[in-house]
Write a protein that holds these residues in place. Structure first.
Motif, mmCIF file in Angstrom:
data_model
loop_
_atom_site.group_PDB
_atom_site.id
_atom_site.type_symbol
_atom_site.label_atom_id
_atom_site.label_comp_id
_atom_site.label_asym_id
_atom_site.label_seq_id
_atom_site.Cartn_x
_atom_site.Cartn_y
_atom_site.Cartn_z
ATOM 1 N N TYR A 159 0.845 -1.200 0.000
ATOM 2 C CA TYR A 159 0.000 0.000 0.000
ATOM 3 C C TYR A 159 0.882 1.252 0.000
ATOM 4 N N VAL A 160 0.450 2.241 -0.754
ATOM 5 C CA VAL A 160 1.031 3.580 -0.694
ATOM 6 C C VAL A 160 -0.095 4.522 -0.288
ATOM 7 N N ASN A 161 0.149 5.340 0.718
ATOM 8 C CA ASN A 161 -0.884 6.240 1.236
ATOM 9 C C ASN A 161 -0.487 7.698 1.084
ATOM 10 N N SER A 162 -1.480 8.557 1.051
ATOM 11 C CA SER A 162 -1.212 9.996 1.024
ATOM 12 C C SER A 162 -0.470 10.410 2.286
ATOM 13 N N PRO A 163 0.443 11.371 2.179
ATOM 14 C CA PRO A 163 1.079 11.915 3.386
ATOM 15 C C PRO A 163 0.082 12.842 4.096
ATOM 16 N N GLU A 164 0.421 13.248 5.294
ATOM 17 C CA GLU A 164 -0.451 14.190 6.002
ATOM 18 C C GLU A 164 -0.362 15.562 5.345
ATOM 19 N N THR A 165 -1.500 16.203 5.207
ATOM 20 C CA THR A 165 -1.596 17.525 4.597
ATOM 21 C C THR A 165 -2.482 18.406 5.471
ATOM 22 N N ARG A 166 -2.749 19.619 5.020
ATOM 23 C CA ARG A 166 -3.604 20.495 5.813
ATOM 24 C C ARG A 166 -5.059 20.012 5.841
ATOM 25 N N ILE A 167 -5.438 19.046 4.968
ATOM 26 C CA ILE A 167 -6.802 18.520 5.021
ATOM 27 C C ILE A 167 -6.834 17.056 5.498
ATOM 28 N N PHE A 168 -5.677 16.476 5.781
ATOM 29 C CA PHE A 168 -5.635 15.061 6.166
ATOM 30 C C PHE A 168 -4.621 14.826 7.280
ATOM 31 N N THR A 169 -5.131 14.356 8.435
ATOM 32 C CA THR A 169 -4.283 13.904 9.534
ATOM 33 C C THR A 169 -4.605 12.440 9.761
ATOM 34 N N LYS A 170 -3.638 11.594 9.507
ATOM 35 C CA LYS A 170 -3.846 10.145 9.510
ATOM 36 C C LYS A 170 -4.504 9.644 10.785
ATOM 37 N N GLY A 171 -4.056 10.119 11.938
ATOM 38 C CA GLY A 171 -4.551 9.624 13.211
ATOM 39 C C GLY A 171 -5.902 10.149 13.616
ATOM 40 N N ARG A 172 -6.539 10.958 12.757
ATOM 41 C CA ARG A 172 -7.856 11.511 13.099
ATOM 42 C C ARG A 172 -8.945 11.101 12.112
ATOM 43 N N ILE A 173 -8.607 10.188 11.224
ATOM 44 C CA ILE A 173 -9.571 9.743 10.211
ATOM 45 C C ILE A 173 -9.844 8.255 10.401
ATOM 46 N N LEU A 174 -11.102 7.878 10.313
ATOM 47 C CA LEU A 174 -11.505 6.477 10.355
ATOM 48 C C LEU A 174 -12.163 6.133 9.027
ATOM 49 N N PHE A 175 -11.563 5.224 8.293
ATOM 50 C CA PHE A 175 -12.084 4.868 6.976
ATOM 51 C C PHE A 175 -13.491 4.288 7.123
ATOM 52 N N GLY A 176 -14.407 4.807 6.303
ATOM 53 C CA GLY A 176 -15.772 4.301 6.264
ATOM 54 C C GLY A 176 -16.728 4.966 7.231
ATOM 55 N N LEU A 177 -16.236 5.823 8.153
ATOM 56 C CA LEU A 177 -17.111 6.397 9.168
ATOM 57 C C LEU A 177 -18.224 7.247 8.563
ATOM 58 N N HIS A 178 -17.949 7.887 7.431
ATOM 59 C CA HIS A 178 -18.983 8.730 6.820
ATOM 60 C C HIS A 178 -20.181 7.911 6.368
ATOM 61 N N LYS A 179 -19.980 6.620 6.103
ATOM 62 C CA LYS A 179 -21.085 5.751 5.712
ATOM 63 C C LYS A 179 -21.653 4.957 6.896
ATOM 64 N N SER A 180 -20.828 4.642 7.861
ATOM 65 C CA SER A 180 -21.247 3.704 8.910
ATOM 66 C C SER A 180 -21.694 4.371 10.205
ATOM 67 N N LYS A 181 -21.558 5.689 10.332
ATOM 68 C CA LYS A 181 -21.822 6.364 11.596
ATOM 69 C C LYS A 181 -23.220 6.079 12.133
ATOM 70 N N ARG A 182 -24.240 6.176 11.272
ATOM 71 C CA ARG A 182 -25.622 5.965 11.732
ATOM 72 C C ARG A 182 -25.811 4.560 12.292
ATOM 73 N N ASP A 183 -25.250 3.553 11.611
ATOM 74 C CA ASP A 183 -25.413 2.174 12.079
ATOM 75 C C ASP A 183 -24.634 1.929 13.359
#
Length: 593
Positions: free
Chosen positions: A232-256
């Motif tokens: 895997y190659v991932n994006s580095p941290e930027t002003r719109i992305f902090t790796k340790g503060r994002i959970l993949f899929g949360l935008h779809k799964s939050k309600r459930d």
């Protein structure tokens, strides 16, 4: 900066009961509503919403504020984002006030980076669907049971096997070189100078979204089984992305996750997508293998329980243990789903069906039982030293729990499973607490509620909000001594400064927009209990504060006078200061009761 008029319109259009009611189940309680607090675990409701004041307050953890603060705390966003979300919900256009050149540039860069990522996601997705060289990616997805409909739903993509496919696309779309450099989508041969080229090449692309579905980064998976490159190659941290503060899929799964109260944590994007599309929708994946404290705090907003479902290899087990320590420190209940050897969620669901996986999750033991069972299986408990080593390791995590009742329950359970006396385990936990610096704790950054100030301060705070002209009157008083001597008046001066900054306006939304979460919660608590508001009370409260400040200063001077090695000139000056302070105290009329 969003205009004050717009903020007020958004606040007026979003009733706090309706907004909070869309996140948690509210029950009528007199003239207000109550619920189980979404910000901490509790069995009896201590979270109250007051429609008349359009505020909420939890008597358990101290959280509180306006509808904007609720969105900020629940969704983990800043104030402008909270306003924009509620504005969009109410159909109110956002009107921006003039920003400084620096702030305007930052805001513009953020908007441009989000737009670039959205267009890059479209670019990669079209490659996957239409480009002939993407056939290997399409075949790979087909072999993993991912249909074209699922690929479209998650906007999966493909990066071409070239050096500048995305670069040329982005340039043709009008993006500047500084934007391309900041995006993390490209690499540069020489730092800051050399030719730019695509970071992602010949990879299956997974867009990584924030919790409202904006693409902020990418993860690219290699397609050749024998590739020498990283899987895997991932994006580095930027002003719109902090790796340790994002959970993949949360935008779809939050309600459930909210609905079930449980979050199932898996390792990879494909595992998550397979589970979600099979109907197991309360699922998330950290950006990497182990949870971070920030991710734990985010998930605790929406779930009480976590089921870890990591690979059974050494890397997966180590990541699971690190995740457990972070989640336990956040006082969440952690269970472990143990899959058959050689299986991951994706392969198990495709071979045996979602029902089998769901049964494994349902039967998942708590982490302590799982860890001790595994230790026995591996022979780690065959010697007394091995048993004590494991007990110390577990107690190191348990020592981070602040709630003494919860900590004691866990100690009892671990003692029963390991057949070790609870007194010995408590001693281990206490020793680890002493050894662990406060800054190393996962809870070190947790904000404790501010202490409630004395009655006279609370009354003046209420006057600043409810009495016209109170702020102007107070700002004309000689406040220096009170500010300097009385620490428990801090909320009063913070509020006064905010009222003055707002041109004298005392509207709750404007007052709280610049307060910290602790300050806003304290203000909400103070306003919960109305107190007398009159000219006489205003003067009496202020005189009370003056008296306390003078008494405190007088006490300090008298202490200094007791020093045995005090030079005579300094002693004379201090005696004069005592007389002066005593005279000032006499000049202050006794406050009204």
């Amino acid at each position: 900066m969003i205009a004050d008029e717009t903020i007020q319109k958004v606040a007026d259009a979003n009733d706090i009961v309706d907004v909070i009611g869309s996140y948690v189940k509210l029950q009528r309680a007199g003239t207000g509503f109550r619920a189980l607090c979404p910000f901490h675990n509790e069995k009896s409701p201590s979270f109250f919403v007051t429609p008349d004041r359009q505020t909420y307050h939890c008597f358990g953890c101290g959280a509180g504020g306006t509808v904007f603060r609720f969105i900020m705390e629940y969704d983990q966003v800043d104030f402008p984002t909270a306003v924009r979300r509620l504005a969009e919900k109410a159909g109110i256009p956002i009107i921006e006030e003039q920003l400084s050149r620096e702030d305007a540039a930052k805001l513009d860069m953020r908007k441009r980076l989000l737009a670039l990522h959205a267009e890059a996601a479209d670019y990669f997705h079209k490659n996957l669907l239409k480009h002939e060289s993407a056939c290997v990616a399409r075949e790979y997805l087909k072999s993993r049971g991912i249909t074209s409909e699922v690929a479209k739903s998650w906007k999966l993509g493909y990066s071409l096997d070239g050096w500048d496919g995305l670069l040329q696309f982005a340039k043709s779309a009008g993006y500047r070189e500084d934007e391309l450099r900041e995006s993390g989508l490209l690499n540069q041969k020489e730092e800051g100078q050399g030719r730019m080229y695509d970071r992602f090449r010949n990879r299956l692309m997974f867009p990584i979204c924030n919790d409202i579905g904006e693409v902020v980064a990418f993860s690219g998976r290699v397609l050749e089984a024998d590739a020498k490159e990283a899987k895997y190659v991932n994006s580095p941290e930027t002003r719109i992305f902090t790796k340790g503060r994002i959970l993949f899929g949360l935008h779809k799964s939050k309600r459930d996750i909210i609905k079930t109260g449980t979050a199932i944590v898996c390792e990879g994007q494909l595992d998550l997508i397979t589970m979600f599309e099979a109907g197991i929708r309360n699922v998330i994946a950290p950006q990497g293998t182990a949870f971070t404290p920030d991710q734990a705090r985010i998930i605790k907003r929406v779930a009480e329980n976590v089921v870890l479902c990591f690979d059974s290899d050494n890397a997966g087990q180590k990541a699971m243990e690190r995740s457990f320590e972070v989640l336990l420190a956040a006082e969440m209940e952690v269970r472990v789903a143990s899959l058959p050897d050689g299986e991951d969620p994706d392969s198990l669901i495709r071979s045996q069906g979602a029902e089998v996986f769901e049964q494994i999750v349902k039967a998942a033991p708590d982490f302590f039982e799982y860890r001790i069972r595994r230790a026995k299986k591996l022979g780690e408990l065959d010697t007394p030293r091995g048993k004590v080593t494991l007990a110390n390791k577990i107690m190191a995590a348990v020592s981070q729990i602040e709630d003494p009742a919860l900590r004691d329950q866990i100690v009892g359970r671990v003692g029963m499973l390991l057949e070790i006396g609870t007194d010995d385990l408590r001693s281990m936990a206490r020793r680890r607490q002493r050894e662990t610096p406060a800054s190393d704790s996962a809870d070190a950054n947790r904000e404790a509620p501010l202490s409630m100030p004395p009655k006279d301060v609370r009354q003046l705070v209420q006057m600043l909000v409810n009495m016209p002209g109170a702020a102007g009157w107070l700002s004309q008083q000689d406040t220096a001594a009170v500010r300097e001597q009385l620490e428990d008046t801090a909320i009063l001066w913070t509020l006064l400064d905010q009222v003055q900054a707002n041109g004298g306006a005392t509207d709750a939304q404007k007052l709280t927009s610049s307060l910290s979460s602790q300050e806003e919660a304290l203000l909400t608590r103070i306003l919960e209990s109305p107190m007398p508001v009159s000219e006489a009370e205003k003067v009496a409260c202020w005189m009370s504060l003056q008296r306390k400040a003078l008494q405190q200063k007088l006490g300090s001077v008298k202490v200094r006078l007791k020093a045995t090695d005090l030079p005579v000139p300094e002693m004379i000056e201090l005696q004069k200061e005592v007389l002066d302070l005593q005279a000032q105290l006499k000049d202050i009329t006794r406050p009204l009761v």
